[in-house]
Design a protein around this motif. Structure first.
Motif, short mmCIF file in Angstrom:
data_model
loop_
_atom_site.label_atom_id
_atom_site.label_comp_id
_atom_site.label_asym_id
_atom_site.label_seq_id
_atom_site.Cartn_x
_atom_site.Cartn_y
_atom_site.Cartn_z
N ALA A 18 -22.89 42.94 8.93
CA ALA A 18 -21.94 42.24 7.91
C ALA A 18 -21.57 43.65 6.93
O ALA A 18 -22.30 44.59 6.74
CB ALA A 18 -23.11 41.60 6.95
N ARG A 19 -20.29 43.60 6.50
CA ARG A 19 -19.89 44.67 5.59
C ARG A 19 -18.85 43.82 4.76
O ARG A 19 -17.96 43.16 5.00
CB ARG A 19 -19.11 45.58 6.40
N ASN A 20 -19.08 44.36 3.39
CA ASN A 20 -17.99 43.74 2.40
C ASN A 20 -16.91 44.87 2.69
O ASN A 20 -16.56 45.91 2.28
CB ASN A 20 -18.73 43.91 0.99
N ALA A 21 -15.60 44.05 2.75
CA ALA A 21 -14.34 44.88 3.19
C ALA A 21 -13.50 44.71 1.82
O ALA A 21 -12.45 45.21 1.87
CB ALA A 21 -13.69 44.00 4.28
N ARG A 22 -14.22 44.41 0.78
CA ARG A 22 -13.11 44.11 -0.39
C ARG A 22 -12.82 45.61 -0.97
O ARG A 22 -13.91 46.51 -0.72
CB ARG A 22 -14.08 43.43 -1.70
N PRO A 23 -12.02 45.84 -1.52
CA PRO A 23 -11.66 47.25 -2.13
C PRO A 23 -12.58 47.47 -3.31
O PRO A 23 -13.01 46.69 -3.81
CB PRO A 23 -10.22 47.37 -2.36
N ARG A 24 -12.81 48.80 -3.67
CA ARG A 24 -13.63 49.12 -4.47
C ARG A 24 -13.28 50.18 -5.52
O ARG A 24 -12.19 50.91 -5.28
CB ARG A 24 -14.92 49.84 -4.06
N ASP A 25 -13.56 50.14 -6.84
CA ASP A 25 -12.97 51.24 -7.80
C ASP A 25 -13.98 52.41 -7.43
O ASP A 25 -14.62 52.56 -6.66
CB ASP A 25 -13.06 50.63 -9.02
N GLY A 26 -13.64 53.38 -8.16
CA GLY A 26 -14.34 54.77 -8.37
C GLY A 26 -15.72 54.74 -8.50
O GLY A 26 -16.23 55.69 -8.20
N LEU A 27 -16.07 53.74 -9.17
CA LEU A 27 -17.59 53.61 -9.24
C LEU A 27 -18.31 52.71 -8.41
O LEU A 27 -19.24 51.83 -8.57
CB LEU A 27 -17.97 53.20 -10.94
N GLY A 28 -17.50 52.05 -7.28
CA GLY A 28 -17.95 51.39 -6.31
C GLY A 28 -18.00 49.89 -6.60
O GLY A 28 -18.47 49.35 -5.72
N ARG A 29 -17.48 49.53 -7.67
CA ARG A 29 -17.41 48.05 -7.96
C ARG A 29 -16.26 47.33 -7.25
O ARG A 29 -15.23 47.94 -6.82
CB ARG A 29 -17.05 48.01 -9.53
N PRO A 30 -16.74 46.24 -6.59
CA PRO A 30 -15.92 45.33 -5.78
C PRO A 30 -14.59 45.17 -6.68
O PRO A 30 -14.85 44.38 -7.61
CB PRO A 30 -16.87 44.12 -5.28
N PRO A 65 -19.61 58.94 -8.43
CA PRO A 65 -20.99 59.20 -8.19
C PRO A 65 -21.41 58.31 -7.08
O PRO A 65 -22.33 58.62 -6.37
CB PRO A 65 -21.74 59.11 -9.52
N PHE A 66 -20.92 57.09 -6.87
CA PHE A 66 -21.06 56.22 -5.87
C PHE A 66 -20.90 56.75 -4.55
O PHE A 66 -21.68 56.24 -3.69
CB PHE A 66 -20.27 55.03 -6.20
N HIS A 67 -19.67 57.33 -4.45
CA HIS A 67 -19.33 57.63 -3.12
C HIS A 67 -20.23 59.03 -2.68
O HIS A 67 -20.46 59.24 -1.71
CB HIS A 67 -18.05 58.12 -3.27
N ALA A 68 -20.67 59.87 -3.92
CA ALA A 68 -21.52 61.11 -3.50
C ALA A 68 -22.88 60.20 -3.18
O ALA A 68 -23.37 60.92 -2.19
CB ALA A 68 -21.79 61.65 -4.92
N HIS A 69 -23.42 59.27 -3.57
CA HIS A 69 -24.55 58.63 -3.21
C HIS A 69 -24.33 58.27 -1.75
O HIS A 69 -25.52 58.54 -0.97
CB HIS A 69 -24.89 57.47 -4.20
N GLU A 70 -23.37 57.87 -1.31
CA GLU A 70 -23.32 57.51 0.08
C GLU A 70 -23.11 58.80 1.05
O GLU A 70 -23.99 58.73 2.32
CB GLU A 70 -21.80 56.85 0.34
N VAL A 71 -22.77 59.98 0.65
CA VAL A 71 -23.09 61.18 1.20
C VAL A 71 -24.55 61.68 1.39
O VAL A 71 -24.80 61.96 2.53
CB VAL A 71 -21.98 62.20 0.56
N PHE A 72 -25.14 61.59 0.12
CA PHE A 72 -26.46 61.69 0.30
C PHE A 72 -27.26 60.84 1.04
O PHE A 72 -28.34 61.30 1.80
CB PHE A 72 -26.89 61.75 -1.10
N GLU A 73 -26.84 59.62 1.09
CA GLU A 73 -27.59 58.75 1.93
C GLU A 73 -27.44 59.03 3.55
O GLU A 73 -28.44 58.66 4.19
CB GLU A 73 -27.16 57.20 1.78
N ASP A 74 -26.06 59.36 3.79
CA ASP A 74 -26.27 59.82 5.24
C ASP A 74 -27.11 60.99 5.64
O ASP A 74 -27.71 60.82 6.67
CB ASP A 74 -24.68 60.40 5.62
#
Length: 168
Positions: A18-30, A65-74
């Motif tokens: 399951a993946r949410n394919a909705r586009p997101r804004d710069g803060l990761g909001r759908p 920062p939401f995207h930075a969080h994903e980099v750190f999560e990797d």
């Protein structure tokens, strides 16, 4: 969730997860389907620690920062076991800033403090305060100060203006 016709109505990736394919804004909001969003970070990328820090800093500076969080999560998920607390703490700081920028003062402050605690835990366990040049003491201070301001002000913060310096 399965629809009446038996097909799964959720977005799925090639492996069927399951993946949410909705586009997101710069803060990761759908955003609504069809809206133009900010490109998402690819998941599961294995980077050298220095690359992780550099890419996360670029994203933080850009107000993502939401995207930075994903980099750190990797890094947290793919790195050595003994470094997981470090990368998890950094991911928590980034998602704490995300929540604070979205106006979620309680969640933002909680995650900022949790991340600061993880960095302190890692520093104590490892006896190292500048892994990969990361300024753990400075980040811990930044996180605690921002958490206090977010709680007292209750207004969303400006993510790029509040972005921490990972290396000083």
């Amino acid at each position: 969730m399965t629809s009446a016709g038996g097909s799964d109505a959720r977005d799925r990736d090639e492996e069927g997860r399951a993946r949410n394919a909705r586009p997101r804004d710069g803060l990761g909001r759908p955003l609504p389907y069809g809206a133009e969003g900010v490109p998402r970070q690819p998941e599961g990328i294995v980077r050298r620690p220095e690359e992780t820090v550099a890419q996360a800093q670029e994203l933080l500076d850009a107000g993502k920062p939401f995207h930075a969080h994903e980099v750190f999560e990797d890094a947290w998920k793919s790195g050595p076991q003994e470094e997981r607390v470090l990368w998890r703490g950094l991911a928590q700081l980034a998602v704490g800033l995300t929540h604070a920028a979205r106006g979620n003062a309680v969640g933002g402050a909680r995650l900022l403090r949790r991340g600061a605690g993880a960095l302190g835990q890692w520093e104590t366990a490892q006896g190292e305060d500048r892994p990969y040049g990361i300024d753990l003491a400075g980040l811990t201070r930044w996180a605690r100060e921002l958490a206090a301001r977010v709680e007292s002000g209750g207004r969303p913060v400006d993510a790029p203006a509040e972005a921490p310096r990972l290396r000083s």
